[in-house]
Design a protein around this motif. Structure first.
Motif, PDB file in Angstrom:
ATOM      1  N   PHE A  79      -5.168   5.492   9.233  1.00 34.07           N
ATOM      2  CA  PHE A  79      -3.852   5.521   9.862  1.00 34.07           C
ATOM      3  C   PHE A  79      -3.192   6.880   9.621  1.00 34.07           C
ATOM      4  O   PHE A  79      -3.068   7.318   8.477  1.00 34.07           O
ATOM      5  CB  PHE A  79      -2.961   4.416   9.295  1.00 34.07           C
ATOM      6  N   ASP A  80      -2.752   7.520  10.709  1.00 35.35           N
ATOM      7  CA  ASP A  80      -2.136   8.848  10.618  1.00 35.35           C
ATOM      8  C   ASP A  80      -0.727   8.775  11.209  1.00 35.35           C
ATOM      9  O   ASP A  80      -0.548   8.473  12.387  1.00 35.35           O
ATOM     10  CB  ASP A  80      -2.991   9.858  11.393  1.00 35.35           C
ATOM     11  N   LEU A  81       0.278   9.074  10.377  1.00 34.10           N
ATOM     12  CA  LEU A  81       1.679   9.012  10.800  1.00 34.10           C
ATOM     13  C   LEU A  81       2.294  10.399  10.968  1.00 34.10           C
ATOM     14  O   LEU A  81       3.519  10.531  11.021  1.00 34.10           O
ATOM     15  CB  LEU A  81       2.498   8.219   9.778  1.00 34.10           C
ATOM     16  N   SER A  82       1.476  11.430  11.077  1.00 39.11           N
ATOM     17  CA  SER A  82       2.006  12.794  11.128  1.00 39.11           C
ATOM     18  C   SER A  82       2.598  13.153  12.486  1.00 39.11           C
ATOM     19  O   SER A  82       3.385  14.101  12.590  1.00 39.11           O
ATOM     20  CB  SER A  82       0.906  13.798  10.773  1.00 39.11           C
ATOM     21  N   GLY A  83       2.251  12.415  13.534  1.00 42.00           N
ATOM     22  CA  GLY A  83       2.738  12.728  14.873  1.00 42.00           C
ATOM     23  C   GLY A  83       3.951  11.912  15.269  1.00 42.00           C
ATOM     24  O   GLY A  83       4.610  11.273  14.434  1.00 42.00           O
ATOM     25  N   ILE A 130       0.859  -1.187   0.000  1.00 42.70           N
ATOM     26  CA  ILE A 130       0.000   0.000   0.000  1.00 42.70           C
ATOM     27  C   ILE A 130       0.893   1.234   0.000  1.00 42.70           C
ATOM     28  O   ILE A 130       1.679   1.458   0.928  1.00 42.70           O
ATOM     29  CB  ILE A 130      -0.919   0.018   1.228  1.00 42.70           C
ATOM     30  N   GLU A 131       0.786   2.037  -1.034  1.00 40.88           N
ATOM     31  CA  GLU A 131       1.544   3.278  -1.127  1.00 40.88           C
ATOM     32  C   GLU A 131       0.647   4.386  -1.665  1.00 40.88           C
ATOM     33  O   GLU A 131       0.008   4.203  -2.717  1.00 40.88           O
ATOM     34  CB  GLU A 131       2.760   3.097  -2.047  1.00 40.88           C
ATOM     35  N   TRP A 146      -4.079   6.321   5.007  1.00 38.51           N
ATOM     36  CA  TRP A 146      -4.772   5.219   4.348  1.00 38.51           C
ATOM     37  C   TRP A 146      -5.940   4.766   5.217  1.00 38.51           C
ATOM     38  O   TRP A 146      -5.829   4.655   6.443  1.00 38.51           O
ATOM     39  CB  TRP A 146      -3.809   4.058   4.127  1.00 38.51           C
ATOM     40  N   ALA A 147      -7.083   4.504   4.584  1.00 34.82           N
ATOM     41  CA  ALA A 147      -8.259   3.986   5.281  1.00 34.82           C
ATOM     42  C   ALA A 147      -8.468   2.534   4.879  1.00 34.82           C
ATOM     43  O   ALA A 147      -8.549   2.220   3.683  1.00 34.82           O
ATOM     44  CB  ALA A 147      -9.490   4.814   4.949  1.00 34.82           C
TER      45      ALA A 147
END
Length: 245
Positions: A166-170, A151-152, A157-158
């Motif tokens: 999924f949130d990787l900003s933090g 998955i890219e 991505w939901a």
């Protein structure tokens, strides 16, 4: 004399309920496994046909007790909730877990994780998520046609199956429910429930105070009304019409 060979019976395969490995190697890995598993349980609490488990051995093929793995978290749509010693796919209408999660620990090797990816690819997993909490790195694979494809991009991505994002900003991964609410730890959930309990208690206290105040005002009005009636009766006894005064 011809002797007949007696048919040999194969001993029934035994499917162990433990692979002898710990569920987690450290507190961080354990915390993430619990957060993912319990929040998914909460998300699908009202759906009796979604089975979720953590560190449960999955046997995909009957008779192959040497072929198994225990995902940190697995999700199966179309199977009832309930306790199991292991997930024996042939006893589960042949349904493979559609979604699996793995949380990395420092002891996991690249070869080990490659074997798990191959296992999930071969045995029908639709979505596979691998999170490294030490590097805040999330990888994901989704089945397209006959294989799991990377998955890219994975950030924001939901999941098609779960509806979570999924949130990787933090500083670390944050997972959001379909309604936008974040996945929470037990301590955070308990804290929110306590805040709600206190807010409810304060509201009930204010309502009770208002009711008490209204009751006091009603009592004062009734008291004043009785005084007015008593005064009117005294005036009438004295020959004075209070209505004409």
């Amino acid at each position: 004399m011809v002797s007949r060979l007696q048919p040999t019976t194969q001993p029934e395969a035994i499917y162990p309920e433990s692979d002898g490995k710990p569920m987690a190697d450290n507190t961080q890995q354990f915390r993430w496994i619990v957060v993912v598993k319990e929040n998914l349980e909460w998300l699908f609490a009202n759906d009796a046909t979604v089975f979720i488990a953590g560190d449960l051995l999955w046997y995909p093929l009957e008779g192959r007790n040497d072929l198994s793995t225990a995902p940190d978290v697995l999700v199966v749509f179309g199977r009832p909730k309930g306790d199991r010693g292991s997930y024996q796919q042939w006893n589960e209408a042949g349904i493979a877990p559609q979604v699996v999660f793995e949380i990395l620990s420092p002891s996991n090797t690249k070869a080990e994780m490659n074997r798990k990816l191959l296992f999930y690819d071969r045995h029908g997993v639709e979505e596979y998520y691998l999170y490294d909490p030490y590097g805040n790195c999330l990888n994901g694979w989704r089945r397209t046609e006959d294989f799991l494809e990377v998955i890219e991009p994975i950030d924001n991505w939901a999941s098609p199956r779960l509806g979570i994002r999924f949130d990787l900003s933090g500083a670390e991964l944050q997972i959001y429910r379909p309604d936008g609410q974040p996945f929470l730890s037990y301590v955070q959930i308990a804290g929110q429930l306590e805040q709600e309990r206190q807010a409810k208690a304060q509201l009930e206290q204010r309502v009770e105070q208002m009711e008490t105040s209204l009751e006091q005002e009603r009592a004062l009005r009734e008291q004043e009304q009785r005084r007015s009636q008593a005064l009117a009766e005294r005036l009438r006894a004295m020959g004075i019409d209070p209505d004409q005064a």
